[in-house]
Design a protein around this motif. Structure first.
Motif, PDB file in Angstrom:
ATOM      1  N   TYR A   1       1.153   5.879   3.003  1.00  0.00           N
ATOM      2  CA  TYR A   1       2.178   6.864   3.225  1.00  0.00           C
ATOM      3  C   TYR A   1       3.214   6.811   2.124  1.00  0.00           C
ATOM      4  CZ  TYR A   1       0.049   6.725   7.827  1.00  0.00           C
ATOM      5  OH  TYR A   1      -0.812   6.757   8.870  1.00  0.00           O
ATOM      6  N   GLU A   2       3.867   7.948   1.908  1.00  0.00           N
ATOM      7  CA  GLU A   2       4.857   8.001   0.844  1.00  0.00           C
ATOM      8  C   GLU A   2       5.979   7.005   1.116  1.00  0.00           C
ATOM      9  OE1 GLU A   2       7.786  11.252  -1.120  1.00  0.00           O
ATOM     10  OE2 GLU A   2       5.795  11.918  -0.535  1.00  0.00           O
ATOM     11  N   GLY A   3       6.331   6.246   0.092  1.00  0.00           N
ATOM     12  CA  GLY A   3       7.375   5.255   0.225  1.00  0.00           C
ATOM     13  C   GLY A   3       6.882   3.917   0.744  1.00  0.00           C
ATOM     14  N   SER A   4       5.622   3.839   1.133  1.00  0.00           N
ATOM     15  CA  SER A   4       5.066   2.591   1.628  1.00  0.00           C
ATOM     16  C   SER A   4       4.829   1.641   0.467  1.00  0.00           C
ATOM     17  CB  SER A   4       3.756   2.867   2.360  1.00  0.00           C
ATOM     18  OG  SER A   4       3.145   1.658   2.722  1.00  0.00           O
ATOM     19  N   ILE A   5       5.107   0.380   0.656  1.00  0.00           N
ATOM     20  CA  ILE A   5       4.957  -0.621  -0.376  1.00  0.00           C
ATOM     21  C   ILE A   5       3.530  -1.168  -0.419  1.00  0.00           C
ATOM     22  CG2 ILE A   5       5.759  -2.881  -1.167  1.00  0.00           C
ATOM     23  CD1 ILE A   5       8.485  -2.184  -0.023  1.00  0.00           C
ATOM     24  N   CYS A   6       2.796  -1.033   0.642  1.00  0.00           N
ATOM     25  CA  CYS A   6       1.482  -1.667   0.745  1.00  0.00           C
ATOM     26  C   CYS A   6       0.482  -1.208  -0.299  1.00  0.00           C
ATOM     27  CB  CYS A   6       0.890  -1.458   2.138  1.00  0.00           C
ATOM     28  SG  CYS A   6       0.280   0.226   2.409  1.00  0.00           S
ATOM     29  N   CYS A   7       0.558   0.052  -0.698  1.00  0.00           N
ATOM     30  CA  CYS A   7      -0.540   0.578  -1.505  1.00  0.00           C
ATOM     31  C   CYS A   7      -0.165   0.935  -2.935  1.00  0.00           C
ATOM     32  CB  CYS A   7      -1.125   1.806  -0.828  1.00  0.00           C
ATOM     33  SG  CYS A   7      -1.733   1.439   0.827  1.00  0.00           S
ATOM     34  N   GLU A   8       1.071   0.791  -3.301  1.00  0.00           N
ATOM     35  CA  GLU A   8       1.469   1.127  -4.660  1.00  0.00           C
ATOM     36  C   GLU A   8       1.063   0.015  -5.614  1.00  0.00           C
ATOM     37  OE1 GLU A   8       5.335   2.619  -5.436  1.00  0.00           O
ATOM     38  OE2 GLU A   8       5.447   3.634  -3.506  1.00  0.00           O
ATOM     39  N   THR A   9       0.775   0.399  -6.821  1.00  0.00           N
ATOM     40  CA  THR A   9       0.407  -0.580  -7.843  1.00  0.00           C
ATOM     41  C   THR A   9       1.535  -0.665  -8.860  1.00  0.00           C
ATOM     42  OG1 THR A   9      -0.717   1.123  -9.108  1.00  0.00           O
ATOM     43  CG2 THR A   9      -2.073  -0.162  -7.584  1.00  0.00           C
ATOM     44  N   PRO A  10       1.583  -1.755  -9.618  1.00  0.00           N
ATOM     45  CA  PRO A  10       2.661  -1.919 -10.600  1.00  0.00           C
ATOM     46  C   PRO A  10       2.515  -0.943 -11.768  1.00  0.00           C
ATOM     47  CG  PRO A  10       1.084  -3.724 -10.741  1.00  0.00           C
ATOM     48  CD  PRO A  10       0.692  -2.890  -9.562  1.00  0.00           C
ATOM     49  N   ALA A  11       3.570  -0.828 -12.522  1.00  0.00           N
ATOM     50  CA  ALA A  11       3.575   0.031 -13.718  1.00  0.00           C
ATOM     51  C   ALA A  11       2.630  -0.560 -14.757  1.00  0.00           C
ATOM     52  CB  ALA A  11       4.998   0.110 -14.266  1.00  0.00           C
ATOM     53  N   PRO A  12       2.163   0.254 -15.730  1.00  0.00           N
ATOM     54  CA  PRO A  12       1.253  -0.247 -16.764  1.00  0.00           C
ATOM     55  C   PRO A  12       1.833  -1.435 -17.513  1.00  0.00           C
ATOM     56  CG  PRO A  12       1.450   2.139 -16.887  1.00  0.00           C
ATOM     57  CD  PRO A  12       2.471   1.662 -15.900  1.00  0.00           C
ATOM     58  N   THR A  13       0.951  -2.359 -17.874  1.00  0.00           N
ATOM     59  CA  THR A  13       1.362  -3.546 -18.623  1.00  0.00           C
ATOM     60  C   THR A  13       0.415  -3.770 -19.789  1.00  0.00           C
ATOM     61  OG1 THR A  13      -0.022  -5.034 -17.355  1.00  0.00           O
ATOM     62  CG2 THR A  13       2.196  -4.666 -16.512  1.00  0.00           C
ATOM     63  N   ILE A  14       0.815  -4.605 -20.708  1.00  0.00           N
ATOM     64  CA  ILE A  14      -0.052  -4.969 -21.833  1.00  0.00           C
ATOM     65  C   ILE A  14      -1.086  -5.977 -21.379  1.00  0.00           C
ATOM     66  CG2 ILE A  14      -0.077  -6.122 -24.076  1.00  0.00           C
ATOM     67  CD1 ILE A  14       2.680  -4.945 -24.590  1.00  0.00           C
ATOM     68  N   ILE A  15      -0.730  -6.802 -20.430  1.00  0.00           N
ATOM     69  CA  ILE A  15      -1.616  -7.839 -19.911  1.00  0.00           C
ATOM     70  C   ILE A  15      -2.532  -7.243 -18.850  1.00  0.00           C
ATOM     71  CG2 ILE A  15      -1.668 -10.068 -18.728  1.00  0.00           C
ATOM     72  CD1 ILE A  15       1.204 -10.511 -19.842  1.00  0.00           C
ATOM     73  N   THR A  17      -4.310  -6.716 -15.481  1.00  0.00           N
ATOM     74  CA  THR A  17      -3.902  -7.014 -14.101  1.00  0.00           C
ATOM     75  C   THR A  17      -5.103  -6.926 -13.174  1.00  0.00           C
ATOM     76  OG1 THR A  17      -3.374  -4.702 -13.685  1.00  0.00           O
ATOM     77  CG2 THR A  17      -1.577  -6.100 -14.494  1.00  0.00           C
ATOM     78  N   ASP A  18      -4.946  -7.486 -11.982  1.00  0.00           N
ATOM     79  CA  ASP A  18      -6.022  -7.451 -10.985  1.00  0.00           C
ATOM     80  C   ASP A  18      -6.147  -6.102 -10.314  1.00  0.00           C
ATOM     81  OD1 ASP A  18      -6.640 -10.093 -11.474  1.00  0.00           O
ATOM     82  OD2 ASP A  18      -5.325 -10.856  -9.897  1.00  0.00           O
ATOM     83  N   GLN A  19      -5.085  -5.317 -10.337  1.00  0.00           N
ATOM     84  CA  GLN A  19      -5.083  -4.039  -9.651  1.00  0.00           C
ATOM     85  C   GLN A  19      -4.794  -2.915 -10.635  1.00  0.00           C
ATOM     86  OE1 GLN A  19      -2.813  -3.804  -6.177  1.00  0.00           O
ATOM     87  NE2 GLN A  19      -3.575  -5.702  -5.287  1.00  0.00           N
ATOM     88  N   PRO A  20      -5.284  -1.719 -10.332  1.00  0.00           N
ATOM     89  CA  PRO A  20      -5.001  -0.585 -11.221  1.00  0.00           C
ATOM     90  C   PRO A  20      -3.528  -0.198 -11.165  1.00  0.00           C
ATOM     91  CG  PRO A  20      -6.121   0.150  -9.237  1.00  0.00           C
ATOM     92  CD  PRO A  20      -6.093  -1.348  -9.188  1.00  0.00           C
ATOM     93  N   THR A  21      -3.089   0.501 -12.191  1.00  0.00           N
ATOM     94  CA  THR A  21      -1.702   0.977 -12.237  1.00  0.00           C
ATOM     95  C   THR A  21      -1.657   2.437 -11.828  1.00  0.00           C
ATOM     96  OG1 THR A  21      -1.930   1.590 -14.542  1.00  0.00           O
ATOM     97  CG2 THR A  21      -1.112  -0.630 -14.093  1.00  0.00           C
ATOM     98  N   ARG A  22      -0.445   2.918 -11.481  1.00  0.00           N
ATOM     99  CA  ARG A  22      -0.292   4.311 -11.057  1.00  0.00           C
ATOM    100  C   ARG A  22      -0.445   5.272 -12.222  1.00  0.00           C
ATOM    101  NH1 ARG A  22       5.002   5.452  -9.216  1.00  0.00           N
ATOM    102  NH2 ARG A  22       5.653   3.748 -10.516  1.00  0.00           N
ATOM    103  N   LEU A  23       0.015   4.860 -13.384  1.00  0.00           N
ATOM    104  CA  LEU A  23       0.013   5.734 -14.555  1.00  0.00           C
ATOM    105  C   LEU A  23      -0.880   5.142 -15.649  1.00  0.00           C
ATOM    106  CD1 LEU A  23       3.848   6.339 -14.709  1.00  0.00           C
ATOM    107  CD2 LEU A  23       2.123   7.906 -13.808  1.00  0.00           C
TER     108      LEU A  23
END
Length: 135
Positions: A1-15, A17-23
């Protein structure tokens, strides 16, 4: 759901990550893969694969004491136009050397077979010298 913390992924990084990013990543990779060819070759391409071609003359030549190189003008007809000659691959090396090789024939001289010690790819009939032995 919108605003839920459970399913959002972090912003893109150089390193990595284990999870995909939103952008998508802002900076592209250094060496991107090339686009596929628009017109692929009709047959797979290979290394310089060759074999020790035979040079067995037809029985008539043998009975007359001739070899494959004794009548080069005859090769011009036999190597390309005589189905029985082509089917039996008579004088394979001579036909190849005359520029009339059989389909699929790539003749090498003194190439080495699998597992034989080699120094370079062109030493081997397979075209592959790996860790000092023909593949």
């Amino acid at each position: 759901y919108e605003g839920s913390i459970c399913c959002e992924t972090p912003a893109p990084t150089i390193i990595v990550t284990d999870q995909p990013t939103r952008l998508p990543t802002v900076n592209p990779i250094i060496n991107p893969t090339q686009m596929p060819t628009s017109n692929p070759s009709p047959k797979p391409t290979a290394l310089n694969i060759c074999s020790e071609c035979t040079n067995i003359p037809p029985p008539l030549f043998v009975s007359e004491g001739r070899d494959c190189d004794s009548k080069p003008d005859l090769l011009l007809i036999r190597c390309t136009e005589e189905p029985w000659w082509v089917t039996n691959r008579y004088c394979e090396r001579s036909c190849y050397n005359a520029g009339l090789g059989y389909e699929g024939s790539i003749c090498c001289e003194n190439c080495k077979v699998a597992a034989v010690v080699c120094d370079a790819n062109n030493d081997c009939c397979s075209g592959i010298c790996s860790f000092g032995h023909c593949a």
